[in-house]
Scaffold this active site. Sequence first.
Site, PDB file in Angstrom:
ATOM      1  N   GLY A  38       0.714  -1.384  -0.026  1.00 41.53           N
ATOM      2  CA  GLY A  38       0.128  -0.022  -0.203  1.00 41.53           C
ATOM      3  C   GLY A  38       0.958   1.245   0.016  1.00 41.53           C
ATOM      4  CD  GLU A  39       2.644   5.939   0.282  1.00 38.09           C
ATOM      5  OE1 GLU A  39       3.530   6.323   0.922  1.00 38.09           O
ATOM      6  OE2 GLU A  39       2.875   5.849  -0.962  1.00 38.09           O
ATOM      7  CB  SER A  40       5.122   2.953   3.677  1.00 38.53           C
ATOM      8  OG  SER A  40       5.732   3.852   3.213  1.00 38.53           O
TER       9      SER A  40
ATOM     10  CB  CYS B  81       5.137  -3.828  -1.301  1.00 41.65           C
ATOM     11  SG  CYS B  81       5.618  -2.245  -2.398  1.00 41.65           S
TER      12      CYS B  81
ATOM     13  NE  ARG C 249       7.710   6.199   1.594  1.00 40.92           N
ATOM     14  CZ  ARG C 249       7.508   7.388   0.942  1.00 40.92           C
ATOM     15  NH1 ARG C 249       8.272   8.354   0.757  1.00 40.92           N
ATOM     16  NH2 ARG C 249       5.859   7.284   0.415  1.00 40.92           N
TER      17      ARG C 249
ATOM     18  CB  ILE D 278       3.657  -2.021  -7.480  1.00 43.34           C
ATOM     19  CG1 ILE D 278       3.524  -3.427  -8.272  1.00 43.34           C
ATOM     20  CG2 ILE D 278       2.717  -1.007  -7.826  1.00 43.34           C
ATOM     21  CD1 ILE D 278       1.860  -4.138  -7.999  1.00 43.34           C
TER      22      ILE D 278
ATOM     23  CG  HIS E 138       2.963  -6.406  -4.171  1.00 40.35           C
ATOM     24  ND1 HIS E 138       2.209  -6.148  -3.232  1.00 40.35           N
ATOM     25  CD2 HIS E 138       3.588  -5.503  -4.885  1.00 40.35           C
ATOM     26  CE1 HIS E 138       2.181  -4.552  -2.958  1.00 40.35           C
ATOM     27  NE2 HIS E 138       3.048  -4.421  -4.054  1.00 40.35           N
TER      28      HIS E 138
ATOM     29  CD  GLU F 183       0.676  -9.383  -2.183  1.00 42.22           C
ATOM     30  OE1 GLU F 183       0.547  -8.172  -2.369  1.00 42.22           O
ATOM     31  OE2 GLU F 183       1.667  -9.907  -1.963  1.00 42.22           O
TER      32      GLU F 183
END
Length: 200
Positions: free
Chosen positions: A52-54, A84, A113, A142, A179, A181
């Site tokens: 997601g967005e850390s 990620c 990042r 990503i 990722h 998953e």
Amino acid sequence: MAGELTPRVGILALQGDVREHEAVLAALGARTSRVRRAEELREIDGLVLPGGESSTIDKLARAFDVREPLVARIREGLPVYGTCAGMILLADRIVDGITGQQTFGGLDATVRRNAFGRQSESFETELAVSALGDPPVRAAFIRAPAIEETGPAVTVLARVADGRAVAAEQGAILATAFHPEQTGETRFHERFLAVVRAAG
């Protein structure tokens, strides 16, 4: 709870690709629950920190008052798998974080990042991961981070062609910059569940 044959794995559900991890873990026989509150941390045997967005996950963890209890559980040895953004959140040190950004820590590593560039520069590649054997891992990157430095307790599991580390483990902590998953790869989740069961 700990000790049961079927582990309960929490997924931090503040932001990010929660459903994809739920699907993989369920297919592997784990029970899952979404974690947003501190009390829910007491009901799980392991935890996934999704992509997601850390910086957003960091802010929401503080807003929901779950950050400090989560940090405490990691220090107590809770098995955690971060993908990620989850890798960034597990790192003890980050490079190129936004102003005031914090991590949960636990992985003695420095993580950068967006190490591979913007969303438009996302890519897939195959990685040789000796700990998992053949075939190679199909990895989706990503806006992915990369590990720049590790402490002596950290084992690097995979590197991309230019040598940057993109998967590592330390004790009960597992982290991947990519990722699995999203590409049908289940072996990292299997490895994590083995750690969860051993801890139980």
